[in-house]
Design a protein around this motif. Structure first.
Motif, short mmCIF file in Angstrom:
data_model
loop_
_atom_site.label_atom_id
_atom_site.label_comp_id
_atom_site.label_asym_id
_atom_site.label_seq_id
_atom_site.Cartn_x
_atom_site.Cartn_y
_atom_site.Cartn_z
N ASN A 70 66.80 45.65 40.31
CA ASN A 70 67.65 46.31 41.33
C ASN A 70 67.84 45.46 42.43
N SER A 71 66.69 44.77 42.74
CA SER A 71 66.71 43.81 44.05
C SER A 71 67.56 42.68 43.83
N LYS A 72 67.48 42.10 42.53
CA LYS A 72 68.38 41.09 42.00
C LYS A 72 69.74 41.37 42.19
N HIS A 73 70.22 42.46 41.63
CA HIS A 73 71.57 43.22 41.66
C HIS A 73 72.19 43.10 43.14
N ALA A 74 71.18 43.83 44.08
CA ALA A 74 71.74 44.13 45.32
C ALA A 74 71.82 42.83 46.30
N HIS A 75 71.00 41.83 45.88
CA HIS A 75 71.04 40.63 46.76
C HIS A 75 72.46 39.64 46.06
N ALA A 76 72.52 40.04 44.86
CA ALA A 76 73.89 39.21 44.20
C ALA A 76 75.09 39.91 44.68
N ARG A 77 74.97 41.20 45.07
CA ARG A 77 76.28 41.76 45.88
C ARG A 77 76.51 41.26 47.20
N LEU A 78 75.21 40.89 47.92
CA LEU A 78 75.39 40.48 49.21
C LEU A 78 75.85 38.84 49.02
N LEU A 79 75.48 38.14 48.29
CA LEU A 79 75.87 36.66 48.01
C LEU A 79 77.35 36.65 47.59
N GLN A 80 77.65 37.59 46.85
CA GLN A 80 79.31 37.65 46.29
C GLN A 80 80.12 38.12 47.56
N THR A 81 79.66 39.07 48.36
CA THR A 81 80.57 39.44 49.37
C THR A 81 80.49 37.99 50.57
N ALA A 82 79.44 37.77 50.70
CA ALA A 82 79.25 36.32 51.77
C ALA A 82 80.23 35.45 51.23
N THR A 83 80.29 34.97 50.19
CA THR A 83 80.92 33.91 49.57
C THR A 83 82.52 34.28 49.31
N PHE A 84 82.88 35.42 48.74
CA PHE A 84 84.04 35.53 48.24
C PHE A 84 85.00 36.46 48.82
N SER A 86 87.25 38.04 51.69
CA SER A 86 88.36 37.53 52.79
C SER A 86 88.11 38.02 54.19
N ASP A 87 87.26 39.03 54.13
CA ASP A 87 86.94 39.85 55.68
C ASP A 87 85.67 39.21 56.21
N GLU A 88 86.06 38.30 57.27
CA GLU A 88 84.90 37.33 57.87
C GLU A 88 83.59 38.28 58.37
N VAL A 89 84.19 39.50 58.98
CA VAL A 89 83.19 40.31 59.58
C VAL A 89 82.19 40.77 58.44
N LYS A 90 82.77 41.19 57.14
CA LYS A 90 81.75 41.57 56.08
C LYS A 90 81.06 40.44 55.56
N ALA A 91 81.66 39.36 55.48
CA ALA A 91 81.08 38.13 54.84
C ALA A 91 79.68 37.73 55.84
N SER A 92 79.98 37.67 57.02
CA SER A 92 79.16 37.28 57.90
C SER A 92 77.93 38.26 58.01
N ALA A 93 78.19 39.50 58.07
CA ALA A 93 77.17 40.61 57.72
C ALA A 93 76.46 40.47 56.54
N ALA A 94 77.01 39.90 55.46
CA ALA A 94 76.35 39.94 54.32
C ALA A 94 75.54 38.58 54.06
N ARG A 95 75.98 37.37 54.68
CA ARG A 95 75.26 36.26 54.95
C ARG A 95 73.83 36.40 55.69
N ARG A 96 74.13 37.29 56.90
CA ARG A 96 72.97 37.68 57.52
C ARG A 96 71.94 38.39 57.00
N ALA A 97 72.45 39.46 56.42
CA ALA A 97 71.24 40.37 55.45
C ALA A 97 70.61 39.60 54.60
N ALA A 98 71.30 38.72 53.74
CA ALA A 98 70.78 37.74 52.47
C ALA A 98 69.61 37.02 53.18
N LYS A 99 69.86 36.17 54.43
CA LYS A 99 69.02 35.50 54.96
C LYS A 99 67.76 35.95 55.63
#
Length: 113
Positions: A70-84, A86-99
């Motif tokens: 479950n942790s792997k899948h949740a983290h993968a979703r964060l990484l996908q959002t951060a990388t792919f 187009s919403d920079e606000v969501k991407a930035s939040a996902a990057r911060r959370a993953a870090k």
């Protein structure tokens, strides 16, 4: 519910499982992007797998595996959002959370930072 399962759900074993899952997601994401950090993520993942092997019992094995996946899948979703996304606000939040999650994991390993 056995005491081993309670310990797994609230203790360090849960953290180890979560971190093993998160570093698995980071490793696979780095592979996808041909990022040389994949090797580092693989080493850190291996450390958490070793810790899990030392702390997983027959009583908590099912919980440990489920939490890791479950942790792997949740983290993968964060990484996908951060990388792919187009919403920079969501991407930035996902990057911060993953870090933040990885920073917490790194604190659990001596010399991990």
């Amino acid at each position: 519910m056995t005491s081993g399962l309670l310990y797994a759900e609230s203790g360090i074993v849960k953290s180890f499982a979560g971190c093993a899952g998160r570093f698995s997601a980071e490793m696979e994401h780095a592979w996808l992007l041909n990022d040389p950090k994949a090797q580092d993520y693989e080493l850190r993942r291996g450390r958490f797998i070793s810790l899990l092997e030392a702390t997983t019992t027959a009583n908590n094995a099912e919980f440990v595996l489920g939490h890791r996946v479950n942790s792997k899948h949740a983290h993968a979703r964060l990484l996908q959002t951060a990388t792919f996304t187009s919403d920079e606000v969501k991407a930035s939040a996902a990057r911060r959370a993953a870090k933040q999650y990885l920073d917490q994991c790194n604190l659990l390993i001596l010399g991990g930072a």
